[in-house]
Motif scaffolding. Structure first.
Motif, mmCIF file in Angstrom:
data_model
loop_
_atom_site.group_PDB
_atom_site.id
_atom_site.type_symbol
_atom_site.label_atom_id
_atom_site.label_comp_id
_atom_site.label_asym_id
_atom_site.label_seq_id
_atom_site.Cartn_x
_atom_site.Cartn_y
_atom_site.Cartn_z
ATOM 1 N N ASP A 58 0.850 -1.178 0.000
ATOM 2 C CA ASP A 58 0.000 0.000 0.000
ATOM 3 C C ASP A 58 0.894 1.239 0.000
ATOM 4 O O ASP A 58 1.956 1.244 0.617
ATOM 5 N N HIS A 59 0.463 2.292 -0.739
ATOM 6 C CA HIS A 59 1.258 3.518 -0.849
ATOM 7 C C HIS A 59 0.558 4.647 -0.094
ATOM 8 O O HIS A 59 0.148 5.643 -0.683
ATOM 9 N N ALA A 60 0.377 4.461 1.222
ATOM 10 C CA ALA A 60 -0.254 5.483 2.069
ATOM 11 C C ALA A 60 -1.674 5.798 1.617
ATOM 12 O O ALA A 60 -2.130 6.934 1.712
ATOM 13 N N ASN A 61 -2.384 4.777 1.108
ATOM 14 C CA ASN A 61 -3.789 4.953 0.739
ATOM 15 C C ASN A 61 -4.717 4.287 1.755
ATOM 16 O O ASN A 61 -5.596 4.937 2.308
ATOM 17 N N ALA A 62 -4.503 2.995 2.008
ATOM 18 C CA ALA A 62 -5.289 2.312 3.047
ATOM 19 C C ALA A 62 -4.717 2.625 4.429
ATOM 20 O O ALA A 62 -5.442 2.779 5.396
ATOM 21 N N PHE A 63 -3.408 2.693 4.490
ATOM 22 C CA PHE A 63 -2.727 2.991 5.750
ATOM 23 C C PHE A 63 -2.062 4.362 5.629
ATOM 24 O O PHE A 63 -1.967 4.912 4.541
#
Ligand code: DHB
Ligand code: FE
Length: 285
Positions: A58-63
């Protein structure tokens, strides 16, 4: 029992998703990238799995920096494509496999790997671009997908060795599931690229091709490569390649079986800022 039939490795460049979504695949620049996946799309039709276990980041989208799981397994019934700033990609939602995912969580956690269990998660280009590359434009993905997110964005990130061992635990988990499902394990991200700083645009063809050679023939040795070598040789985002070692660790030869068959190998520069690498390895009966 479930079996792992093959592993697939591919880069996940977001601009590839945009090229597909905006109908640009036949432009000369993109045609060279997509040509490397023509074989793969037919291969996936001919070797359709029951479930894909998809290792990605994940690229700072979900997390975000508020919460940074090192390893997170998606146990939900479905996952929505993430809005990464310009609306979600127009791709199908991802149908999960909660039963198998829960079994893998149970087995892998009892096998001493601490997984975060995620019952709700949007999936970004790290997961949807590999699916698009392997399936093309489609109304529905070919089978349920278990998203497995690895932190390679915020240090400290897991070592290649830990990823390789985790792959072995995932194999034990899948092969102890009491339903004869055919499962593919995909490892995604990479290859060499760096998106920021003075070295932005870095590509290292020699490193990438040696990585592909060793991933096929000497994954155990490759797993011992330290982080600093990834970052120095393959750029800051080249560290995404540790995820390929999870998929490779799940292959039969690592547990004493036959070496895999190399069904397909592709390498191309450039796609956006990234060197695109792609492998398909089949377990031999
Ligand atoms: C690019 C590559 C990535 O892996 C990513 O997550 C974002 C951008 C790129 O090549 O532009
Ligand atoms: Fe990335």
């Amino acid at each position: 029992m479930a079996t792992i039939t093959a592993s697939v490795y591919t880069s996940h460049v977001p601009a590839i998703g945009a090229a597909l979504d905006l109908g640009k695949t036949h432009e000369p620049y993109w045609q060279k990238v997509f040509a490397g996946y023509e074989f793969s799309k037919q291969w996936l039709k001919d070797n359709r799995p029951d479930v894909i276990f998809l290792v990605y980041n994940d690229h700072a989208n979900a997390f975000s920096l508020e919460l940074i799981p090192t390893f997170a397994i998606g146990t939900a019934a479905e996952f929505t494509p993430a809005d990464e700033g310009w609306g979600p990609r127009p791709v199908p939602k991802v149908i999960g496999h909660p039963e198998l995912a829960s079994h893998i969580a149970q087995s892998v956690i009892q096998d001493d790997f601490d997984l975060t269990i995620v019952n709700r998660m949007d999936v970004d280009h790290g997961l949807t671009v590999p699916l698009s590359l392997m399936c093309g434009k489609t109304e529905a993905w070919p089978c349920p997908v278990i998203p497995f997110a690895v932190n390679v964005v915020q240090y400290p990130v897991p070592s290649g060795q830990r990823c390789f061992r985790l792959g072995q635990a995932i194999r034990r988990a899948i092969e102890s599931y009491d339903d004869p499902l055919k499962v593919q394990v995909w490892g995604t991200g990479g290859m060499s690229h760096q998106l920021q700083g003075p070295r932005a645009g870095l590509i290292n063809r020699e490193f990438d091709n040696a990585f592909l050679d060793r991933l096929i023939a000497d994954p155990e040795g490759l797993s011992k490569m330290p982080h600093i070598d990834y970052v120095r040789e393959a750029g800051s985002e080249g560290i995404e390649l540790v995820m390929w070692l999870i998929a490779r660790g799940a292959m039969a030869d690592v547990a004493g079986g036959k070496p895999p068959k190399v069904a397909h190998r592709f390498y191309h520069v450039p796609a956006s800022n990234t060197a695109v690498g792609h492998l398909i390895l089949e377990n031999q009966r």
